[in-house]
Design a protein around this motif. Structure first.
Motif, mmCIF file in Angstrom:
data_model
loop_
_atom_site.group_PDB
_atom_site.id
_atom_site.type_symbol
_atom_site.label_atom_id
_atom_site.label_comp_id
_atom_site.label_asym_id
_atom_site.label_seq_id
_atom_site.Cartn_x
_atom_site.Cartn_y
_atom_site.Cartn_z
ATOM 1 N N THR A 75 0.828 -1.204 0.000
ATOM 2 C CA THR A 75 0.000 0.000 0.000
ATOM 3 C C THR A 75 0.862 1.253 0.000
ATOM 4 O O THR A 75 0.694 2.149 -0.827
ATOM 5 C CB THR A 75 -0.913 0.020 1.245
ATOM 6 O OG1 THR A 75 -1.555 -1.240 1.355
ATOM 7 C CG2 THR A 75 -1.954 1.112 1.146
ATOM 8 N N THR A 76 1.804 1.307 0.952
ATOM 9 C CA THR A 76 2.639 2.493 1.060
ATOM 10 C C THR A 76 3.465 2.693 -0.202
ATOM 11 O O THR A 76 3.584 3.807 -0.714
ATOM 12 C CB THR A 76 3.565 2.376 2.283
ATOM 13 O OG1 THR A 76 2.784 1.981 3.399
ATOM 14 C CG2 THR A 76 4.239 3.689 2.586
ATOM 15 N N LEU A 79 1.397 3.989 -3.066
ATOM 16 C CA LEU A 79 0.933 5.356 -2.862
ATOM 17 C C LEU A 79 2.065 6.381 -2.953
ATOM 18 O O LEU A 79 1.811 7.569 -3.115
ATOM 19 C CB LEU A 79 0.232 5.485 -1.506
ATOM 20 C CG LEU A 79 -1.133 4.790 -1.405
ATOM 21 C CD1 LEU A 79 -1.688 4.879 0.003
ATOM 22 C CD2 LEU A 79 -2.114 5.399 -2.392
ATOM 23 N N LEU A 99 -5.241 4.161 -8.817
ATOM 24 C CA LEU A 99 -3.929 3.960 -8.194
ATOM 25 C C LEU A 99 -2.778 4.466 -9.054
ATOM 26 O O LEU A 99 -1.767 4.934 -8.530
ATOM 27 C CB LEU A 99 -3.722 2.475 -7.897
ATOM 28 C CG LEU A 99 -4.078 1.981 -6.492
ATOM 29 C CD1 LEU A 99 -3.832 0.489 -6.390
ATOM 30 C CD2 LEU A 99 -3.259 2.709 -5.441
ATOM 31 N N MET A 102 -2.213 8.126 -8.387
ATOM 32 C CA MET A 102 -2.146 8.573 -6.985
ATOM 33 C C MET A 102 -0.724 8.766 -6.510
ATOM 34 O O MET A 102 0.155 7.960 -6.802
ATOM 35 C CB MET A 102 -2.815 7.527 -6.098
ATOM 36 C CG MET A 102 -4.182 7.926 -5.630
ATOM 37 S SD MET A 102 -4.584 6.788 -4.338
ATOM 38 C CE MET A 102 -6.307 6.835 -4.406
ATOM 39 N N ASN A 103 -0.518 9.812 -5.753
ATOM 40 C CA ASN A 103 0.787 10.020 -5.154
ATOM 41 C C ASN A 103 0.616 10.804 -3.855
ATOM 42 O O ASN A 103 0.255 11.969 -3.875
ATOM 43 C CB ASN A 103 1.682 10.777 -6.120
ATOM 44 C CG ASN A 103 3.145 10.594 -5.772
ATOM 45 O OD1 ASN A 103 3.467 10.295 -4.623
ATOM 46 N ND2 ASN A 103 4.006 10.769 -6.736
ATOM 47 N N ALA A 109 0.846 8.171 3.331
ATOM 48 C CA ALA A 109 0.848 6.841 2.723
ATOM 49 C C ALA A 109 1.043 5.769 3.789
ATOM 50 O O ALA A 109 0.398 4.721 3.767
ATOM 51 C CB ALA A 109 1.943 6.754 1.669
#
Lengths: 362, 258
Positions: A75-76, A79, A99, A102-103, A109
């Motif tokens: 996930t981290t 992100l 996704l 996304m940033n 994150a």
């Protein structure tokens, strides 16, 4: 008493300042190899503490930590990776829609990673926490394997077996040590609260705890989900430290390493987990020579990759058989105990003697 | 009004009937004894009342509310506390912590408030500590509050277990063989202690006891079980002379038959 308390406060403040100074020094002057080991130490400390909450304080023998870490790490990483890099590494199947653009900022994150892991933890808690002892261990182990297999096959989210590469190296000593300190403070405060006592009661005697009005399902879930949250954050820090992650990384061996840290440090001691995280991580580096050939002059020992693991496994067996309390038992670090310890007393004695001698010379 | 009422409660474990059509009615303020030989089903009665087992048949009412098959922690919350035959303290924790844990069910502050030590939680924690300390003083264990519960001598562990049960603020207290393993002097002290707390905390007490003198001394009513069936019930003196009770304890002289 008041004097002692004041002394402890001063000692704690000085230690924190020294630690901050050391981190600053390490970040700027120490070589990257050492900095990286220190980062891993702090991350393992977070993972150890979170597992200790579940296994050591609540008495739930859970082996699902690698699964939690995987969720947090992916996930981290997803992100924080820049969209261009994502486009580049997802060449087999493109990353799914929101996704890929996304940033988020690193702390955000990490938080999302932790929360998502907590969510996954709460979903499996209901079925899994009905089980006890060995059965719980097997079920949670199965969960971690399922996560691994799912991550290997969801090409459009995790890039499958290819893994993620080019994760920005955002983890530095400030983040890893800061998060470890945050974890310690939060978990210490939890276990010293009424909820923490309830968790310990469940560990001591489930039947009695329930007869005292403790809702077992609720409290076990709380512990499990909190542990998952911090494991997710630890996983996130790790991914952004290493730069590459793939599903194979999060196998049972990873959980075993964390378990080793927890048992060695003492089931039911957060500070014990921190100390043993440092010992295990450094030992893991400095025992590398065991994997290589050793020349004894008259005889050359052929190196076998994996000798280190044997040493660790043997250590774990030794601890479980002869020294079950680990380094700290279920006690936390305290200045009073450290200063009263034999080694420290002797050091103080020597110190005073020196001072006296010095006085005579003049 | 009855405080606790069991109607036709039966508990089967596979083919074994541990308890058969058991009826019981406890009025507020009573001390009632439950006796019977080993394996008669006494502890099963307790386990059924406290929700450890769900009865195969029959119903249980506490303060006019049905509690049959409810979760043990909710039953405790409703006001039934118990002790165990083979003491079940939280052995590795301190004496104080044992009593504090029993206060947890009344805690209003939520998980996050407790973790962040918000003022509301702090106040509750302080109150819990005060009440726990008062309870420990009452049972004479205040000086030992930082000792490990498992390290206490046997008699004190029994007292601590009762203190812990009292901390849940019960209306009905179930004591499972409180005098087990005690010598006559200790058993006598315990009897006095139970009577004291009964008036002091306004309790109804239902106790399992083997020691006949303890049961006789303390209870207003006694039920006797054998092989899961109630074989006698009534005033201590009546039960003591009941032929079936004597047979259950001492056996039947088979030669005399016919």
């Amino acid at each position: 008493m008041a004097e002692q308390k004041r002394r402890n406060q001063i000692l704690t403040t000085v230690s924190i300042l020294l630690l901050l100074g050391f981190i600053y020094f390490a970040e700027n002057y120490l070589d990257l190899y050492i900095v990286r080991i220190l980062n891993v130490c702090a991350i393992y400390a977070i993972l150890g503490m979170s597992m200790n909450l579940i296994n050591g304080f609540t008495g739930l023998f859970s082996l699902g930590h690698a699964g939690f870490m995987a969720v947090g790490a992916y996930t981290t990483a997803l992100l924080t990776m820049p969209p261009a890099v994502k486009q580049q590494i997802f060449y087999l199947t493109p990353l799914i829609k929101p996704l890929d653009q996304m940033n988020l900022a690193f702390p955000l994150a990490l938080l999302v990673g932790g929360l998502l892991t907590a969510l996954v933890g709460s979903m499996i808690a209901a079925p899994v926490l009905r089980l006890k002892g060995d059965y719980l261990a097997i079920a949670t182990l199965g969960f971690a394997e399922i996560i691994r297999v799912v991550f290997t096959n969801t090409q459009s989210i995790t890039n499958g077996a290819l893994g993620l590469k080019g994760i920005p190296a955002l983890t530095n000593l400030w983040w890893s040590f800061g998060t470890a300190a945050f974890t310690l403070v939060v978990l210490l405060s939890l276990i010293n609260s009424s909820y923490g006592r309830a968790l310990k009661a469940i560990r001591e005697d489930e039947t009695a705890a329930e007869a005292m009005g403790i809702n077992l399902a609720k409290h076990k879930t709380l512990s499990f989900v909190t542990g998952a949250f911090f494991a997710g954050i630890g996983g996130g820090l790790l991914g952004n430290l290493l730069g590459t992650i793939d599903p194979k990384m999060f196998s049972f061996m990873f959980t075993f390493n964390i378990l080793l840290i927890v048992v060695l440090g003492g089931m039911g001691s957060l500070t014990g987990s921190i100390i043993s995280a440092f010992i295990v991580t450094f030992a893991n580096e400095y025992l590398r020579f065991l994997d290589e050939s050793i020349n004894l002059g008259f005889f050359v020992l052929r190196g076998k990759v994996g000798m280190r693991s044997v040493v660790f496994s043997a250590t774990l067996m030794f601890v479980v058989l002869f020294y079950r309390h680990g380094l700290m038992g279920s006690k936390e670090f305290s200045w009073d105990r450290l200063l009263a310890s034999r080694v420290c007393q002797r050091m103080q004695g020597c110190f005073k003697k020196r001072l006296l001698k010095g006085g005579y010379d003049q | 009004m009855s405080l606790l009422k069991l109607t036709e409660v039966t508990m089967n474990f596979g083919g074994l009937t541990a308890l058969k059509s058991f009826n019981l009615e406890l009025a507020p303020g009573e001390i009632v004894g439950l006796s019977g030989p080993n394996g008669a089903g006494k502890t099963t009665v307790f386990n059924v009342i406290t929700g450890v087992y769900e009865p195969s048949h029959g119903q249980i009412f506490f303060m006019e509310q049905e509690i049959t098959g409810m979760r043990p922690d909710l039953i405790t919350k409703a006001g039934i506390a118990r002790t165990f035959q083979n003491i079940r303290l939280f052995k590795g924790l301190s004496v104080m912590e044992n009593v504090l844990i029993a206060h947890h069910l009344h805690l209003k502050a939520n998980y996050l408030a407790a973790m962040l030590k918000l003022p509301g939680y702090r106040r509750e924690e302080r109150e819990m500590r005060e009440r726990s300390l008062a309870l420990l003083e009452r049972v004479g264990l205040a000086d030992l509050r930082d000792e490990q519960a498992g390290a206490l001598p046997y008699g004190m562990q029994r007292r601590l277990e009762i203190a812990r049960a009292l901390a849940t603020n019960p209306k009905l207290l179930l004591l499972d063989e409180p005098a087990a393993g005690m010598n006559p002097k200790e058993a006598e002290d315990l009897t006095a202690f139970i009577k004291e707390i009964q008036t002091e905390f306004d309790l109804t007490i239902f106790l399992i006891e083997h020691h006949m003198d303890v049961v006789m001394n303390i209870s207003e009513l006694i039920y006797v079980l054998d092989y899961g069936m109630t074989i006698a019930g009534g005033k201590p003196a009546e039960v003591q002379n009941n032929q079936r009770v004597i047979e259950a304890y001492l056996g039947v002289n088979e030669d005399v038959e016919d």
